[in-house]
Design an enzyme around this catalytic site. Sequence first.
Site, PDB file in Angstrom:
ATOM      1  N   SER A  26       0.817  -1.219   0.000  1.00 26.56           N
ATOM      2  CA  SER A  26       0.000   0.000   0.000  1.00 26.56           C
ATOM      3  C   SER A  26       0.844   1.259   0.000  1.00 26.56           C
ATOM      4  O   SER A  26       0.326   2.345  -0.235  1.00 26.56           O
ATOM      5  CB  SER A  26      -0.902   0.019   1.239  1.00 26.56           C
ATOM      6  N   GLU A  82      -5.517  -0.065  -7.145  1.00 26.20           N
ATOM      7  CA  GLU A  82      -4.518   0.849  -7.705  1.00 26.20           C
ATOM      8  C   GLU A  82      -3.467   0.017  -8.442  1.00 26.20           C
ATOM      9  O   GLU A  82      -2.867  -0.884  -7.867  1.00 26.20           O
ATOM     10  CB  GLU A  82      -3.857   1.665  -6.595  1.00 26.20           C
ATOM     11  N   ASN A 119      -3.584   6.690  -0.407  1.00 27.78           N
ATOM     12  CA  ASN A 119      -2.870   6.934   0.847  1.00 27.78           C
ATOM     13  C   ASN A 119      -2.115   8.255   0.835  1.00 27.78           C
ATOM     14  O   ASN A 119      -1.976   8.912   1.873  1.00 27.78           O
ATOM     15  CB  ASN A 119      -1.907   5.780   1.139  1.00 27.78           C
ATOM     16  N   HIS A 168      -2.487  -2.677  -5.737  1.00 29.36           N
ATOM     17  CA  HIS A 168      -2.908  -2.363  -4.371  1.00 29.36           C
ATOM     18  C   HIS A 168      -4.407  -2.553  -4.261  1.00 29.36           C
ATOM     19  O   HIS A 168      -5.194  -1.707  -4.670  1.00 29.36           O
ATOM     20  CB  HIS A 168      -2.515  -0.921  -4.010  1.00 29.36           C
TER      21      HIS A 168
END
Length: 621
Positions: free
Chosen positions: A458, A491, A529, A479
């Site tokens: 991540s 992702e 993130n 991800h």
Amino acid sequence: MAQDFAKVGVVGLGTMGAGIAEVLARAGIDVVGVELNDETLARGLGHIRHSTDRAVSRGKLTEADRDALFGRIHAGTDLSAVAACRLVVEAVPERIEDKRAVLAELDALCPSGTIIATNTSSLSITELAAGTSRPSRVVGTHWFNPAPVMGLVEIIRTVVTDPAVLADLEMLVTKVGKTAVVAGDRAGFIANALLFGYLNNAVRMLEAHYATREDIDAAMRFGCGHPMGPLALLDLIGLDAAYEILDSIYHTSRDHLHAPAPLLKQLVTAGMLGRKTGRGFYTYAAPDSSEIVDAVTSDSVMSSASGTAAGTGTAAASGTAAASGTAAGTGTRRSGAPPRPVRTIGVIGTGTMASGIIEVAARSGYDVVLRARGQAKIADVRKKLEWSLDKAVAKGRITLDERAATLARVRATTDLATFADCDLIIEAVVEDLEVKRALFAEIDAIARPGAILATTTSSLPVIECATATSRPQDVVGMHWFNPAQVMRLVEIVPTVLTADDVTATVLEVARAAGKHPVLCADRAGFIVNALLFPYLNDAVRMLEAHYADVEAIDTAMKVGCAHPMGPFELADVVGLDVTLAIVRTLYLEFREPGYAPAPLLEHLVKAGYLGRKTRRGFRVH
């Protein structure tokens, strides 16, 4: 004893003032509305008429209620009409000179006991209150637009605000069906201070050619459950308004994260202000339309994205690639590279994420090989898989036959060599770079030529996993979001070495699994993130500054911004240790002072308060 306001003055009947007047009148309160002249008065009443007519057409208001509402609104151009009101709300345009002038007039007109509330999203309440003879009875009320729809009102106190005034305003906000949060006088208050740093970060991401505007927006909708992506939200707010709010916050905070992104200023200078002008980050069918006419889908060719990405020649490149044409893989996705065939997927790992990926892949028709370190771990994954599938059957999402077929497609092994025939191998082990690099070296030794190796990290650099192998061109990031069975986002993270057809393949696998893939460069945090965790860190900073409490901050972001969870609620779910680790990774990658972990976050982690998993984080669970 709290006052019961039977009559409230509203000075300024623009979009916001008219909305406030409507909300008050709907709640049975008489409203004395004041505008500058007959022309602006007619326009303001027209706003209320349009809003209430729409409510009637949608069955949210009866015609009788609408007529009664208008009967409670007494509007004119004489400011002295509000002198008999015990509360006057000032809602003139967001210019401090104009607000100062209006407050000075109200101060001279109204009895000393009258409360004056200034509606502003970012101006200093203290500065405005100091220009009156009653600073203790001047308070900020930040209503959200459109006021009849939005549920939050921020009540802003200064260091001299009378507590009884706050109690009166809280009672009024509750009476009109809104949620009140009280905060100190700081630029941006709660919601804007947190929201606009996040929005500005998204503009910088686009400006850096890091991901397309569509992928940035989709990532935050599908990955975080936000009702709108950040760039589409900026178009709705108005890019000029966003620039002014960011500039105002920056001049107070001096935090670089609030310094308006140059791309935002360029669009404002060009007159591309978002929906209201028909063009901003996106192009719309007409001014004030919500219909986007230049959206680029994940299957579009690169050429169709290059001219429309941000609506300007300068910003257009932002929509076509991230770090470079091949580095971010945008050329890959939109160049039509044929995907490699994938029939068998290997998954390494036995945790929640690995189990979810196994289920999603098997339900999508792929043969899946699970690798675990022992038979007990294999049994544990089987148990999780059966439990999840049983739940899906009970909810009518799959049939018993589909459940049986899914289980039949999964076989387990403790021997990594079994992966020799897999077309795609997905690593889903602990988030430790050295562990992942060692595992990729092992996989490289047994995987067949042409097999694709993917990491589910991540936040760690995908290139580090790729260079641990002799085939970095076959390594890519995937991800997945937890729980993989539910979350729609994946992702896709190519490195500077990833082959075009590898990127095309994992995009196709994600789509075949019913997911929405987005593409981004191999940079710490990827899209979600990198945008989410600085925002969470900002919320912790706000808390440790004693600016507002946990409940007020969470409520502001849920009610005011329609986020599914407040920042502290979300951090407790994610885990404070995980939150801290990701914030540290972002800080080490970008060396941005604003990304430095909040000391309070570090202290809570050291104390073992990690969130829900330890039953203590920002809240006690």
